[in-house]
Scaffold this active site. Structure first.
Site, PDB file in Angstrom:
ATOM      1  N   MET B   1      -3.826  14.934 -24.217  1.00  0.00           N
ATOM      2  CA  MET B   1      -4.258  13.941 -23.228  1.00  0.00           C
ATOM      3  C   MET B   1      -5.358  13.078 -23.829  1.00  0.00           C
ATOM      4  SD  MET B   1      -4.509  14.611 -19.243  1.00  0.00           S
ATOM      5  CE  MET B   1      -3.714  16.083 -18.692  1.00  0.00           C
ATOM      6  N   CYS B   2      -6.369  12.757 -23.140  1.00  0.00           N
ATOM      7  CA  CYS B   2      -7.477  11.863 -23.462  1.00  0.00           C
ATOM      8  C   CYS B   2      -7.567  10.857 -22.331  1.00  0.00           C
ATOM      9  CB  CYS B   2      -7.315  11.064 -24.763  1.00  0.00           C
ATOM     10  SG  CYS B   2      -7.593  12.035 -26.261  1.00  0.00           S
ATOM     11  N   GLY B   3      -8.779  10.430 -22.076  1.00  0.00           N
ATOM     12  CA  GLY B   3      -8.972   9.396 -21.055  1.00  0.00           C
ATOM     13  C   GLY B   3      -9.617   8.192 -21.702  1.00  0.00           C
ATOM     14  N   ARG B  32      -9.222  14.751 -18.313  1.00  0.00           N
ATOM     15  CA  ARG B  32      -8.278  14.267 -19.330  1.00  0.00           C
ATOM     16  C   ARG B  32      -8.839  14.507 -20.731  1.00  0.00           C
ATOM     17  NH1 ARG B  32      -3.966  11.190 -17.692  1.00  0.00           N
ATOM     18  NH2 ARG B  32      -3.617  10.763 -19.886  1.00  0.00           N
TER      19      ARG B  32
END
Lengths: 269, 299
Positions: B1-3, B32
Site C-alpha cells: 500500500m502507501c498513502g 495505508r
C-alpha cells in the site's frame, strides 16, 4: 418520543427506549455503548464522528424486519469505508456527504442514498435493494453485484460493473476504462460516454451507451436494438428517474466467441 | 500500500495555514503507510544567488553549525536551521559546490532535497510522530506533498522514505511498485552517471525523471515518457516549485482522488484524506484518468 437527542448507554435509558420503540433489542450491541441519535421529523440520525462506524453499521444491520425504524440519516461520513454495508432489511439510509470504499456493499433490500460521492466499490456484491449516488463514483462501482439497482448521477470511474451478475446499473455521466469487464448478467446503462475496453470478455450482461465508446474490449460488439431492449431500457431509465430518449442509445453485448475453446487457437497456448 | 497526499493553495491568504490543513491529510493515511512518512514543503524562497538544501545525518547530535562555518569559509555565507533530524542549509554556494564540499568534508551527510523553495522532511515511524518531529502542523507555504509508507520491496529506512528529490525544487512520491527498477537503476548508473542511496524502486523513478529533466524535457514530457520506460503499477505525485503533477499507470492500479475549489487543489489516495479540508463538501471531486498527466500551479 418527539424531536431531540437521545443519549443511550445506561440501562435505564435503554429500557425507556425499548418501551417506546420496540423491537429494538440487539444482543451484541451492549449496554456500555454510547450512541447519540437525533430524531428529526421522519428520520433517525447517526453521526459517524461521534457514534463511530462500527456501531452505526451494527445498528443498521440489526434493524429487524417490520420495525418502524425505517428511515435513517448518517451525518459526517468523511469518506469512511464500508458505511451502510451488509444491510439486510428494507430500510432507507441517507448518507449526508461523501463515503469511502465499499459503501452499501452486500446490500440486501435496503435503499441507500448518498448525498455526495463514493469511493471504490459502491454497492459491491449487492444482492437486492436500491443504491443511489448523487455525485461521482470511484472505480469498481457495483462490482460482482447480483441484483438490485445502482444509480450514479455523476460519473463512474474505471471498471464500473466489473463482473456484475444481475444488478442493473444506471450512470448519468460517463464510465471509465474496463467497465463491465466479464459482466455476466444485468444491464449497464450509461447516459454519457464509455472509456477504453468496454465489456471486455463479456458474458450475457446488456450494455447501453448513449455517448461515444472509446473502444470495445475483446468479444464485445455492438448489437441490434430490438423492441424488447428498448422496453427494458425505458423501464430502467424510469426506475432510475433519468430523462433520456431510449432511441438515442446503442446496445453492446457479447459476440460469444470466447465461450468455448476454439481449436484454431491451440497454437497460442 | 502507501498513502499519498498533496495540497496546493490557490488562495495566498491560506498559506499561513498550510500545515494546519495538510497535517490531518497525512495522518489520515496512517493505515495505508505506518512505516515511515515524509513531506515536501514549498516555502520561504531564497535569493537568486542562494541555494536551499535539506540535509540529514544519522547522528541526532551532529554539529550542523560547524559544517556551516566551514562552508562559509570556503564558498560564502551559509547558515543552518535544525528541524527534527534534518537541517535546512541556505548558502551562497551553488548546489554543485555544496555537494562537492559534503563529499570531501562530511561523507555521512545526505542531501535530501535542494532548490530555492523546497524543503523535504522524512523519517521512519508513524505519520503523527514524523509530523510532530518536523513541526509540519505549524508550517506555512504555498503547497505540500506527503507520503505514508508501507514498505514492500526495500528496507524501512529514512533514506528509503519518500519524497525523493528529482532535481532542484522537484520531488516525487509514489504508491505502487516498479518491476524493472533493477535494470533501469543499472542503466542510469552507467549512462546517466546517477548515484543511488538505496535499493528502493521509487528512487529509480525519481532518478529517471531527474535524468529526463536534465536532458531538457519538461516535467510533463518526463512523466509521459515514464509510461513507456517504467514497468509496474504506480500513482505518482511530483512536486514542483510552482505546484504539482499527478500521473497514474495505464490501467490505474493504485487509487487516486482529486478535489478542487476556488481556494485549493488537493490530491489523496483516498477521499477520507481530503475530508477535513475547508469547503470540501462543495469541491469538485473526481478520479484522475489513467496515463494522463494532470498538473496544477502557476507555471
Amino acid at each position: 418520543m418527539g424531536s431531540g437527542e437521545w443519549r443511550m448507554g445506561k440501562a435505564s435509558h435503554l429500557m425507556v427506549f425499548h418501551a417506546l420503540h420496540s423491537p429494538f433489542a440487539t444482543p451484541d450491541f451492549g449496554f456500555a455503548m454510547t450512541m447519540t441519535m437525533t430524531k428529526t421529523a421522519n428520520a433517525l440520525t447517526l453521526d459517524v464522528q461521534t457514534d463511530g462506524l462500527r456501531a452505526i453499521n451494527q445498528r443498521l444491520q440489526n434493524v429487524p424486519k417490520g420495525s418502524n425504524e425505517t428511515h435513517w440519516t448518517i451525518a459526517n461520513p468523511a469518506g469512511e469505508h464500508a458505511l451502510a454495508a451488509g444491510l439486510q432489511s428494507p430500510i432507507r439510509v441517507e448518507i449526508m456527504g461523501t463515503a469511502g470504499y465499499y459503501c452499501a456493499g452486500m446490500n440486501k433490500e435496503a435503499t441507500v442514498i448518498v448525498h455526495g460521492n463514493v469511493s471504490t466499490g459502491v454497492a459491491e456484491n449487492m444482492m437486492s435493494g436500491y443504491v443511489r449516488v448523487k455525485g461521482n463514483a470511484s472505480q469498481s462501482a457495483g462490482a460482482t453485484a447480483h441484483g438490485g439497482l445502482l444509480v450514479i448521477e455523476g460519473d463512474a470511474a474505471a471498471r464500473c460493473g466489473i463482473s456484475m451478475k444481475g444488478v442493473d446499473i444506471v450512470v448519468g455521466g460517463s464510465v471509465g476504462h474496463m467497465s463491465a469487464f466479464m459482466a455476466q448478467a444485468g444491464a449497464l446503462v450509461v447516459l454519457g460516454d464509455a472509456g477504453d475496453a468496454l465489456g471486455d470478455s463479456l458474458y450475457e450482461a446488456k450494455l447501453f451507451v448513449r455517448g461515444t465508446v472509446k473502444s470495445l474490449g475483446a468479444d464485445c460488439i455492438e448489437k441490434e436494438m430490438r423492441p424488447e431492449h428498448l422496453e427494458l431500457l425505458t423501464q430502467l431509465l424510469a426506475k432510475a428517474e433519468m430523462t433520456a430518449d431510449p432511441h438515442s442509445f446503442r446496445r453492446y453485448g457479447s459476440a460469444r466467441k470466447l465461450y468455448n475453446f476454439s481449436i484454431d487457437n491451440a497454437d497460442a497456448y | 500500500m502507501c498513502g499519498i497526499v498533496g495540497l496546493y493553495l490557490k488562495d495566498k491568504s491560506l498559506e499561513k495555514s498550510l500545515g494546519k490543513m495538510f497535517t490531518p491529510m497525512l495522518i489520515e493515511m496512517t493505515n495505508r503507510g505506518p512505516d515511515s512518512a515524509g513531506v515536501a514543503i514549498y516555502r520561504d524562497p531564497v535569493g537568486k544567488t542562494e541555494i536551499k538544501v535539506t540535509l540529514a545525518h544519522t547522528d541526532p547530535a551532529f554539529d550542523w553549525s560547524a559544517l556551516a562555518a566551514k562552508l562559509t569559509a570556503l564558498h560564502g555565507k551559509s547558515k543552518v536551521t535544525k528541524i527534527g533530524n534534518h537541517c535546512v542549509l541556505v548558502s551562497k554556494a551553488s548546489e554543485e559546490e555544496v555537494r562537492a564540499f559534503l563529499a570531501a568534508e562530511a561523507k555521512d551527510v545526505r542531501v535530501v532535497g535542494a532548490g530555492h523553495v523546497i524543503e523535504i522532511f522524512k523519517d521512519v515511524g508513524l505519520p503523527r510522530a514524523v509530523a510532530d518531529m518536523y513541526d509540519i502542523e505549524s508550517a506555512h507555504g504555498s503547497h505540500a506533498i506527503g507520503h505514508t509508507r508501507m514498505a514492500t520491496e526495500s528496507a524501512v529506512t529514512t533514506a528509503g522514505s519518500h519524497p525523493f528529490a528529482t532535481g532542484q525544487d522537484l520531488c516525487l512520491v509514489h504508491n505502487g511498485s516498479l518491476s524493472n527498477h533493477n535494470t533501469l537503476r543499472q542503466w542510469l548508473r552507467k549512462n546517466a552517471k546517477i548515484e543511488f542511496q538505496t535499493e528502493n524502486d521509487t528512487e529509480v523513478a525519481a532518478a529517471y525523471l531527474t535524468w529526463k529533466l536534465r536532458e531538457g524535457h519538461s516535467l510533463k514530457q518526463a512523466l509521459e515518457s515514464s509510461l513507456t520506460d517504467l514497468d509496474g503499477f504506480y500513482t505518482f505525485v511530483a512536486g514542483t516549485a510552482d505546484g504539482f503533477a499527478v500521473l497514474r499507470d495505464p490501467i490505474a492500479c493504485k487509487p487516486a482522488v482529486m478535489a478542487e475549489t476556488d481556494d485549493w487543489v488537493a490530491f489523496g489516495s483516498e477521499f477520507r484524506a481530503l475530508a477535513t479540508l475547508p469547503g470540501v463538501e462543495k469541491a469538485k471531486v473526481w478520479e484522475p484518468e489513467p496515463a494522463i498527466v494532470y498538473s496544477w500551479g502557476r507555471a
